[in-house]
Design a protein around this motif. Structure first.
Motif, PDB file in Angstrom:
ATOM      1  N   ALA A   1       0.824  -1.209   0.000  1.00  0.00           N
ATOM      2  CA  ALA A   1       0.000   0.000   0.000  1.00  0.00           C
ATOM      3  C   ALA A   1       0.859   1.260   0.000  1.00  0.00           C
ATOM      4  CB  ALA A   1      -0.921  -0.009   1.216  1.00  0.00           C
ATOM      5  N   LEU A   2       2.009   1.222   0.676  1.00  0.00           N
ATOM      6  CA  LEU A   2       2.866   2.408   0.800  1.00  0.00           C
ATOM      7  C   LEU A   2       3.715   2.665  -0.430  1.00  0.00           C
ATOM      8  CD1 LEU A   2       4.097   1.954   4.474  1.00  0.00           C
ATOM      9  CD2 LEU A   2       2.505   3.687   3.648  1.00  0.00           C
ATOM     10  N   VAL A   3       4.047   1.611  -1.168  1.00  0.00           N
ATOM     11  CA  VAL A   3       5.007   1.754  -2.254  1.00  0.00           C
ATOM     12  C   VAL A   3       4.502   2.679  -3.358  1.00  0.00           C
ATOM     13  CG1 VAL A   3       4.283  -0.165  -3.738  1.00  0.00           C
ATOM     14  CG2 VAL A   3       6.731   0.416  -3.533  1.00  0.00           C
ATOM     15  N   ILE A   4       3.198   2.819  -3.501  1.00  0.00           N
ATOM     16  CA  ILE A   4       2.651   3.702  -4.543  1.00  0.00           C
ATOM     17  C   ILE A   4       2.642   5.165  -4.103  1.00  0.00           C
ATOM     18  CG2 ILE A   4       1.215   1.846  -5.499  1.00  0.00           C
ATOM     19  CD1 ILE A   4      -1.208   3.265  -4.157  1.00  0.00           C
ATOM     20  N   GLU A   5       3.122   5.424  -2.899  1.00  0.00           N
ATOM     21  CA  GLU A   5       3.147   6.778  -2.328  1.00  0.00           C
ATOM     22  C   GLU A   5       1.742   7.401  -2.390  1.00  0.00           C
ATOM     23  OE1 GLU A   5       6.284   8.945  -4.230  1.00  0.00           O
ATOM     24  OE2 GLU A   5       7.827   7.567  -3.489  1.00  0.00           O
ATOM     25  N   PRO A   6       0.803   6.802  -1.634  1.00  0.00           N
ATOM     26  CA  PRO A   6      -0.606   7.209  -1.735  1.00  0.00           C
ATOM     27  C   PRO A   6      -0.875   8.566  -1.098  1.00  0.00           C
ATOM     28  CG  PRO A   6      -0.334   5.666   0.064  1.00  0.00           C
ATOM     29  CD  PRO A   6       1.000   5.734  -0.640  1.00  0.00           C
ATOM     30  N   ASP A   7      -1.936   9.210  -1.592  1.00  0.00           N
ATOM     31  CA  ASP A   7      -2.393  10.452  -0.965  1.00  0.00           C
ATOM     32  C   ASP A   7      -2.952  10.159   0.423  1.00  0.00           C
ATOM     33  OD1 ASP A   7      -1.732  11.986  -3.163  1.00  0.00           O
ATOM     34  OD2 ASP A   7      -3.694  11.747  -4.101  1.00  0.00           O
ATOM     35  N   ILE A   8      -3.702   9.068   0.534  1.00  0.00           N
ATOM     36  CA  ILE A   8      -4.195   8.626   1.839  1.00  0.00           C
ATOM     37  C   ILE A   8      -4.071   7.103   1.917  1.00  0.00           C
ATOM     38  CG2 ILE A   8      -5.752  10.547   2.323  1.00  0.00           C
ATOM     39  CD1 ILE A   8      -8.063   8.917   1.340  1.00  0.00           C
ATOM     40  N   LEU A   9      -3.868   6.612   3.129  1.00  0.00           N
ATOM     41  CA  LEU A   9      -3.739   5.184   3.384  1.00  0.00           C
ATOM     42  C   LEU A   9      -4.977   4.727   4.153  1.00  0.00           C
ATOM     43  CD1 LEU A   9      -2.010   2.569   3.437  1.00  0.00           C
ATOM     44  CD2 LEU A   9      -0.972   3.433   5.553  1.00  0.00           C
ATOM     45  N   LEU A  10      -5.698   3.755   3.597  1.00  0.00           N
ATOM     46  CA  LEU A  10      -6.914   3.238   4.215  1.00  0.00           C
ATOM     47  C   LEU A  10      -6.649   1.834   4.750  1.00  0.00           C
ATOM     48  CD1 LEU A  10      -9.531   4.289   1.493  1.00  0.00           C
ATOM     49  CD2 LEU A  10      -8.706   5.611   3.458  1.00  0.00           C
ATOM     50  N   MET A  11      -7.083   1.585   5.996  1.00  0.00           N
ATOM     51  CA  MET A  11      -6.827   0.294   6.627  1.00  0.00           C
ATOM     52  C   MET A  11      -8.117  -0.227   7.256  1.00  0.00           C
ATOM     53  SD  MET A  11      -3.099   1.171   8.333  1.00  0.00           S
ATOM     54  CE  MET A  11      -2.509  -0.497   8.238  1.00  0.00           C
ATOM     55  N   ASP A  12      -8.567  -1.395   6.780  1.00  0.00           N
ATOM     56  CA  ASP A  12      -9.845  -1.953   7.225  1.00  0.00           C
ATOM     57  C   ASP A  12      -9.611  -3.129   8.167  1.00  0.00           C
ATOM     58  OD1 ASP A  12     -12.488  -2.581   7.522  1.00  0.00           O
ATOM     59  OD2 ASP A  12     -12.760  -3.399   5.519  1.00  0.00           O
ATOM     60  N   GLU A  13      -9.716  -2.880   9.478  1.00  0.00           N
ATOM     61  CA  GLU A  13      -9.508  -3.926  10.499  1.00  0.00           C
ATOM     62  C   GLU A  13      -8.262  -4.753  10.179  1.00  0.00           C
ATOM     63  OE1 GLU A  13     -11.668  -4.585  13.166  1.00  0.00           O
ATOM     64  OE2 GLU A  13     -13.647  -3.871  12.586  1.00  0.00           O
ATOM     65  N   PRO A  14      -7.114  -4.124   9.914  1.00  0.00           N
ATOM     66  CA  PRO A  14      -5.964  -4.875   9.392  1.00  0.00           C
ATOM     67  C   PRO A  14      -5.344  -5.870  10.364  1.00  0.00           C
ATOM     68  CG  PRO A  14      -5.291  -2.660   9.990  1.00  0.00           C
ATOM     69  CD  PRO A  14      -6.785  -2.699  10.121  1.00  0.00           C
ATOM     70  N   LEU A  15      -5.601  -5.706  11.668  1.00  0.00           N
ATOM     71  CA  LEU A  15      -4.976  -6.589  12.656  1.00  0.00           C
ATOM     72  C   LEU A  15      -5.963  -7.564  13.266  1.00  0.00           C
ATOM     73  CD1 LEU A  15      -2.740  -3.949  14.501  1.00  0.00           C
ATOM     74  CD2 LEU A  15      -2.344  -5.132  12.334  1.00  0.00           C
ATOM     75  N   GLY A  16      -7.174  -7.588  12.738  1.00  0.00           N
ATOM     76  CA  GLY A  16      -8.240  -8.388  13.343  1.00  0.00           C
ATOM     77  C   GLY A  16      -7.983  -9.876  13.326  1.00  0.00           C
ATOM     78  N   ALA A  17      -7.189 -10.367  12.368  1.00  0.00           N
ATOM     79  CA  ALA A  17      -6.958 -11.810  12.254  1.00  0.00           C
ATOM     80  C   ALA A  17      -5.761 -12.282  13.072  1.00  0.00           C
ATOM     81  CB  ALA A  17      -6.755 -12.187  10.786  1.00  0.00           C
ATOM     82  N   LEU A  18      -5.070 -11.366  13.746  1.00  0.00           N
ATOM     83  CA  LEU A  18      -3.870 -11.728  14.491  1.00  0.00           C
ATOM     84  C   LEU A  18      -4.195 -12.000  15.958  1.00  0.00           C
ATOM     85  CD1 LEU A  18      -1.483  -8.979  13.040  1.00  0.00           C
ATOM     86  CD2 LEU A  18      -1.879 -11.297  12.174  1.00  0.00           C
ATOM     87  N   ASP A  19      -3.379 -12.834  16.609  1.00  0.00           N
ATOM     88  CA  ASP A  19      -3.602 -13.079  18.035  1.00  0.00           C
ATOM     89  C   ASP A  19      -3.201 -11.836  18.836  1.00  0.00           C
ATOM     90  OD1 ASP A  19      -0.783 -13.237  19.051  1.00  0.00           O
ATOM     91  OD2 ASP A  19      -0.695 -14.985  17.744  1.00  0.00           O
ATOM     92  N   LYS A  20      -3.596 -11.821  20.099  1.00  0.00           N
ATOM     93  CA  LYS A  20      -3.476 -10.603  20.905  1.00  0.00           C
ATOM     94  C   LYS A  20      -2.043 -10.094  21.002  1.00  0.00           C
ATOM     95  CE  LYS A  20      -4.538  -8.624  25.434  1.00  0.00           C
ATOM     96  NZ  LYS A  20      -5.131  -8.853  26.781  1.00  0.00           N
ATOM     97  N   ASN A  21      -1.096 -10.972  21.316  1.00  0.00           N
ATOM     98  CA  ASN A  21       0.291 -10.541  21.494  1.00  0.00           C
ATOM     99  C   ASN A  21       0.877  -9.992  20.197  1.00  0.00           C
ATOM    100  OD1 ASN A  21       0.278 -11.231  24.191  1.00  0.00           O
ATOM    101  ND2 ASN A  21       1.166 -13.259  23.854  1.00  0.00           N
ATOM    102  N   LEU A  22       0.609 -10.681  19.091  1.00  0.00           N
ATOM    103  CA  LEU A  22       1.118 -10.228  17.799  1.00  0.00           C
ATOM    104  C   LEU A  22       0.443  -8.922  17.394  1.00  0.00           C
ATOM    105  CD1 LEU A  22       2.908 -10.652  15.374  1.00  0.00           C
ATOM    106  CD2 LEU A  22       1.172 -12.180  14.400  1.00  0.00           C
ATOM    107  N   ARG A  23      -0.843  -8.821  17.681  1.00  0.00           N
ATOM    108  CA  ARG A  23      -1.573  -7.595  17.343  1.00  0.00           C
ATOM    109  C   ARG A  23      -0.979  -6.396  18.071  1.00  0.00           C
ATOM    110  NH1 ARG A  23      -6.285  -9.490  18.291  1.00  0.00           N
ATOM    111  NH2 ARG A  23      -6.756  -8.513  20.298  1.00  0.00           N
ATOM    112  N   GLN A  24      -0.651  -6.568  19.339  1.00  0.00           N
ATOM    113  CA  GLN A  24      -0.060  -5.475  20.102  1.00  0.00           C
ATOM    114  C   GLN A  24       1.322  -5.108  19.573  1.00  0.00           C
ATOM    115  OE1 GLN A  24      -0.355  -7.068  24.095  1.00  0.00           O
ATOM    116  NE2 GLN A  24      -2.323  -6.081  24.464  1.00  0.00           N
ATOM    117  N   SER A  25       2.090  -6.115  19.162  1.00  0.00           N
ATOM    118  CA  SER A  25       3.417  -5.861  18.601  1.00  0.00           C
ATOM    119  C   SER A  25       3.308  -5.072  17.301  1.00  0.00           C
ATOM    120  CB  SER A  25       4.130  -7.195  18.353  1.00  0.00           C
ATOM    121  OG  SER A  25       5.349  -6.987  17.669  1.00  0.00           O
ATOM    122  N   ILE A  26       2.376  -5.466  16.434  1.00  0.00           N
ATOM    123  CA  ILE A  26       2.205  -4.767  15.155  1.00  0.00           C
ATOM    124  C   ILE A  26       1.680  -3.351  15.393  1.00  0.00           C
ATOM    125  CG2 ILE A  26       1.005  -4.785  12.947  1.00  0.00           C
ATOM    126  CD1 ILE A  26       2.793  -7.017  12.828  1.00  0.00           C
TER     127      ILE A  26
END
Length: 337
Positions: free
Chosen positions: A154-179
């Motif tokens: 998503a970042l490589v295209i140098e976007p005007d805005i970055l949209l993120m839809d529940e991007p960490l929802g599939a990760l477990d709690k510890n990994l989600r906090q790390s990300i």
């Protein structure tokens, strides 16, 4: 990949989206997002947050209103021409392509030259700490690594805005906090205007410069996390964002709200400016202290106390004093819901 310029401002005015001619998924949304800021759309399922994100991306067409990015109305602009980066919950990576090719895909579609693609992909992978993984396939990566590949793409295209839809929802709690920690640090480095959808209040409080709390297609309150926490616009905001105790106002109509950490019980309440008679429910050990419940005037309240608080030694059903200082109370009109 050159450092991203400061993100673009976003202005939403009077946005409406109606399904089936009856249900307003978006009911006159007004929202300003400052350039380079991290704005979270927070709300329960069905509140309209994902519909608003899809309208920003161009996946949904609004029935009324407009969306402007850097002053430009993007309503008529096709999805592919909006220069918007999108990160999904399920990553949406191409399983048969290497990490490098996944990240390069958007640039290839824009017919960027090979040398520039190689340089920008390398820089994007370095941003997310995956520069050594360009030759791997998605299945050879962990869930957290796959999410970072999606972010790099998503970042490589140098976007005007970055949209993120529940991007960490599939990760477990510890990994989600790390990300979350990595994502917050990354946003501070790149300065992209980011719109983030979540139903997780703790995630919203941790990541955001601004939170737009939504309910039934409307924005109930928008502001910094501290504003929504300490100065909620109404009872709904106070109860949605964290826990809140409610009691009748000491004088006049309406109610006051008290966060559990500001609700005093037992010995600590004896010096409070406002003291009330209560009945102890339970004191549950949480590791950092005790979570104490007590009933006052027919309402169950929650208080947080320290490990050494003597209230924990009282038997359930014991008489107990509950108190608070008026400066810690939030006032709500009796019509606030």
């Amino acid at each position: 990949m050159s450092p991203l310029p400061l993100g673009k401002p976003v202005a939403v005015r009077g946005l409406r989206k109606i399904y089936g001619g009856v249900v307003a998924a978006l009911d006159g949304i007004d929202l300003d997002i400052a350039p380079g800021s991290f704005c979270t759309l927070l709300g329960a399922s069905g509140s309209g947050k994902t519909t608003l994100l899809k309208a920003l991306a161009g996946f949904e067409t609004a029935d009324a209103g407009e969306i402007r990015v850097d002053g430009r109305d993007i309503g008529p602009v096709p999805v592919a021409k909006r220069n918007i980066g999108m990160v999904f919950q399920n990553y949406a990576l191409f399983p048969h392509l290497t990490v490098h090719r996944n990240v390069a895909f958007g640039l290839e579609m824009r017919r960027v030259g090979r040398a520039e693609i190689a340089a920008r992909v390398e820089a994007a992978l370095a941003l997310v700490g995956l520069e050594a993984h360009g030759g791997r396939l998605p299945r050879e990566l962990s869930g957290g690594q796959q999410q970072r590949v999606a972010l790099a793409r998503a970042l490589v295209i140098e976007p005007d805005i970055l949209l993120m839809d529940e991007p960490l929802g599939a990760l477990d709690k510890n990994l989600r906090q790390s990300i979350q920690i990595q994502l917050r640090a990354l946003h501070r480095r790149i300065g992209a205007t980011t719109v983030y959808v979540t139903h997780d209040q703790e995630e919203a409080l941790f990541l955001s410069d601004t939170i737009a709390l939504m309910d039934r297609g409307r924005i109930v309150q928008v502001g910094a996390p501290e504003d929504l926490w300490f100065r909620p616009a109404n009872r709904f905001v106070a109860s949605f964002l964290g826990e809140c105790n409610f009691l009748p106002a000491p004088s006049g109509p309406g109610e006051i709200g008290l966060r559990p950490e500001k609700t005093l019980v037992g010995v600590r309440a004896e010096r409070a400016d406002i003291r009330l008679d209560g009945v102890l429910g339970a004191a549950v050990f949480t590791g950092t202290g005790y979570r104490v419940t007590a009933t006052v005037a027919g309402r169950e309240l929650t208080a947080l106390t320290g490990n050494d608080d003597p209230v924990a030694r009282l038997a359930p059903g014991s008489a107990v004093t509950v108190g608070y200082h008026p400066t810690n109370a939030m006032s709500f009109a009796d019509t606030d819901r």
